[in-house]
Design a protein around this motif. Structure first.
Motif, PDB file in Angstrom:
ATOM      1  N   GLY A 286       0.799  -1.219   0.000  1.00  0.00           N
ATOM      2  CA  GLY A 286       0.000   0.000   0.000  1.00  0.00           C
ATOM      3  C   GLY A 286       0.828   1.263   0.000  1.00  0.00           C
ATOM      4  N   SER A 291       3.217   0.015  -3.911  1.00  0.00           N
ATOM      5  CA  SER A 291       2.113   0.092  -4.872  1.00  0.00           C
ATOM      6  C   SER A 291       2.641   0.208  -6.300  1.00  0.00           C
ATOM      7  CB  SER A 291       1.198   1.272  -4.537  1.00  0.00           C
ATOM      8  OG  SER A 291       1.915   2.491  -4.562  1.00  0.00           O
ATOM      9  N   SER A 314      -5.130   1.450   2.370  1.00  0.00           N
ATOM     10  CA  SER A 314      -4.154   1.529   1.280  1.00  0.00           C
ATOM     11  C   SER A 314      -4.192   0.270   0.414  1.00  0.00           C
ATOM     12  CB  SER A 314      -2.747   1.755   1.840  1.00  0.00           C
ATOM     13  OG  SER A 314      -2.381   0.712   2.731  1.00  0.00           O
TER      14      SER A 314
END
Length: 613
Positions: A286, A291, A314
């Protein structure tokens, strides 16, 4: 005016112009006195010419054009319509009247009609052009008098929503100097920009060189920064779909443009071979790096992508994005804390990942100085838990995301990252898994980094706070850092500390000044900069390598391998045992154990605040 009303108006105007043309042709041929025997022919020729000319204008779609954008193409279409209509009108009149129109009248009519029909439209374009110039708009200087620059000039001149007007061009091609393009002069080269901006009162500079190299664009930006004009840029060619340039493609200068680094070349075949059709686990998925790792890994079609993180919001966000962008991706979202050994063991036992990217970590230096036990739990024992499970369940490759703060660390955060590096190097000696670490500096725009902080402070009207006027850091964009991390995974054979080429270090105060200017303000005058002093655990200069660390190159010109001497496994295991003990029972002894494990943490750095410029 509606489309139909506009077309009807144009048709009536053209009929009037045809009548004027035919009448003037007869009038001048017969010196103002048309003979009675030619009156019938005159009337028929006028009516036939009006009808046929209108039809030809429609056939060539001359009523479906924006004449404020008229160019050579429209002129050629008018020429074709006039020539064909005049020939047809000549023939049809002869068939109706039985007497040919005098050739002098035919020639004069064709000539007059071309001038009237073409001239009326180009007069309208000139009127629109001049009307736009008279409005109160910001002056723009376009850097680059090539195809892109010309398109941008045309767009700015005729787009009603544009708040700027192109004033002139800048181009390094001396053959273009003093020439005019769309009525705009080429007034100098890049070296003249500061003086020309001052002389002509330029308020915006648009860099329109989408094919320029990163270094060339960076050098141009450095020149333009000497002015008070707002900077904008046309994105690179690869970001412009099919070469279509509109006003929407002009964007403000971004921090990434200042770095001046060329795009990274990656070995896609090598990357695909170890990621495609494999189960890949990303911890800390996250976060900013995690990511982006997920986004780039997903493009290599893994058999399954495991996104693991502690924060549900997230993970939910990156899951939604990945499912939208990669609908065929097999995705598993896992809420887990790397500090929970049993939960991590359960994840590995169920999914058996072939490749692990370990990005979960606490990274905020001052916060970790005040909460050292949390840094140890997450960065040291969290890494140990994930690495041990990778070893236990036969993971092929394990890549640790490390930091330049692990080199000669002056902070708890940096020390814990160095211990994590030491552990995976030690584990690599006795494991079938290839363990490696990737060490790099700051990434632009990541959560908790200085860029979002500066932007927020500027939006609030200042002041922008910088710790020290001589503070420097290495910077890299998140996508390029992750691209190199993935490439490192392909290069790994176990035990390496990969060091990324971060380019030239950047002075934080200069970064703050650039961000203020890019926001349309003048640093120190409109937005003040204040120096708050170095925070606990920070250093003026970050390093990517230990002094005694050996460096070897790789087949990738942006990736190097740093290697210290062998890790003493007994001392390392003893250190881990002591860390577990002091975290629970002897919290005050924690820093002492960290210093024993990583002696370079003794090298504390204290600086007196330098004078404010």
């Amino acid at each position: 005016m509606s489309y139909h009303k506009r077309n009807l108006t144009l048709i009536l105007l053209d009929i009037l112009l045809v009548c004027v043309s035919v009448y003037s042709s007869y009038f001048f041929r017969f010196k103002g006195d048309i003979p009675a025997e030619n009156i019938t022919q005159f009337i028929v020729y006028m009516i036939v010419s009006s009808i046929i000319c209108t039809v030809c204008m429609r056939v060539f779609k001359l009523y479906n054009r924006f004449w404020q954008y008229a160019s050579i193409g429209e002129l050629i279409s008018i020429l074709k319509a006039v020539v064909i209509s005049c020939l047809l009108a000549y023939i049809v009149t002869y068939l109706f009247v039985g007497k040919a129109v005098p050739l002098s009248i035919f020639a004069r009519n064709a000539e007059t009609l071309l001038l009237l029909l073409g001239g009326s439209r180009f007069i309208w374009r000139a009127f629109r052009d001049n009307y736009k110039k008279r409005t109160n708009l910001r002056k723009a200087l376009i850097v680059g008098a090539g195809e892109c620059g010309m398109l941008i000039a045309k767009e700015l001149k005729f787009n009603k929503q544009s708040k700027v007007y192109p004033y002139a061009f800048i181009d390094d091609d001396m053959n273009k100097k003093n020439l005019q393009i769309y009525g705009l002069p080429v007034i100098g080269n890049r070296k003249n920009i500061p003086a020309l901006v001052e002389k002509h009162g330029i308020e915006e500079i648009i860099i329109a060189i989408p094919s320029g190299s990163k270094l060339e664009i960076s050098e141009l930006i450095d020149i333009c920064k000497r002015t008070k004009a707002q900077l904008k840029i046309i994105p690179p060619l690869q970001d412009i779909i099919q070469g279509k340039v509109t006003l929407n493609t002009i964007r403000n200068i971004q921090v990434e443009d200042l770095l001046g680094r060329e795009p990274i070349e990656t070995d896609l075949t090598a990357i695909s071979s170890y990621l495609s059709n494999k189960t890949v686990l990303v911890t800390g998925a996250g976060g900013s790096i995690g990511s982006e790792l997920c986004r780039q890994i997903a493009s290599f079609a893994p058999e399954k992508l495991l996104v693991l993180g502690h924060g549900e919001n997230s993970i939910y966000t990156i899951e939604l994005e990945l499912r939208r962008s990669f609908p065929n991706l097999t995705l598993e979202s896992i809420i887990a804390d790397v500090q929970d050994r049993e939960r991590i063991d359960q994840v590995f036992k169920e999914f058996r990942p072939s490749v692990v990217f370990h990005a979960a970590a606490h990274k905020h230096v001052p916060l970790m100085e005040r909460n050292p036990s949390e840094a140890v739990k997450n960065n040291v024992f969290g890494t140990k838990n994930v690495a041990d499970c990778a070893d236990l369940y036969g993971t092929e490759r394990f890549v640790l995301i490390s930091s330049d703060k692990a080199v000669n660390p002056s902070s708890v955060m940096g020390t814990t990252k160095r211990i994590a590096e030491m552990y995976i190097q030690s584990l690599n000696e006795r494991s079938k898994t290839w363990f490696s670490a990737v060490r790099f500096g700051n990434v632009l725009g990541s959560r908790g980094s200085v860029i979002p902080l500066f932007k927020d402070q500027i939006a609030r009207g200042g002041p922008v706070t910088v710790t020290h006027p001589e503070m420097v850091r290495y910077f890299m964009t998140i996508p390029e850092a992750v691209q190199l991390v993935i490439q490192c995974g392909a290069l790994s054979e176990g035990g390496e500390i990969f060091v990324l080429d971060m380019g030239k270090p950047v002075r934080i105060v200069e970064l703050a000044e650039d961000l203020i200017r890019m926001s349309g303000f003048e640093p120190y005058e409109e937005i003040p900069i204040e120096f708050s002093g170095i925070r606990e655990g920070e250093k003026l200069f970050e390093e990517l390598l230990f002094i005694e660390e050996e460096v070897t190159s790789t087949q990738h010109n942006r990736i190097f391998i740093g290697k210290l001497g062998d890790i003493n496994q007994f001392q390392l295991e003893l250190g881990f045992t002591r860390l577990e003990k002091v975290m629970v029972h002897e919290f005050n002894e924690l820093r002492g154990v960290l210093e024993d494990l990583v002696p370079s943490i003794h090298r504390k750095v204290n600086y007196e605040l330098a004078s404010v410029p």
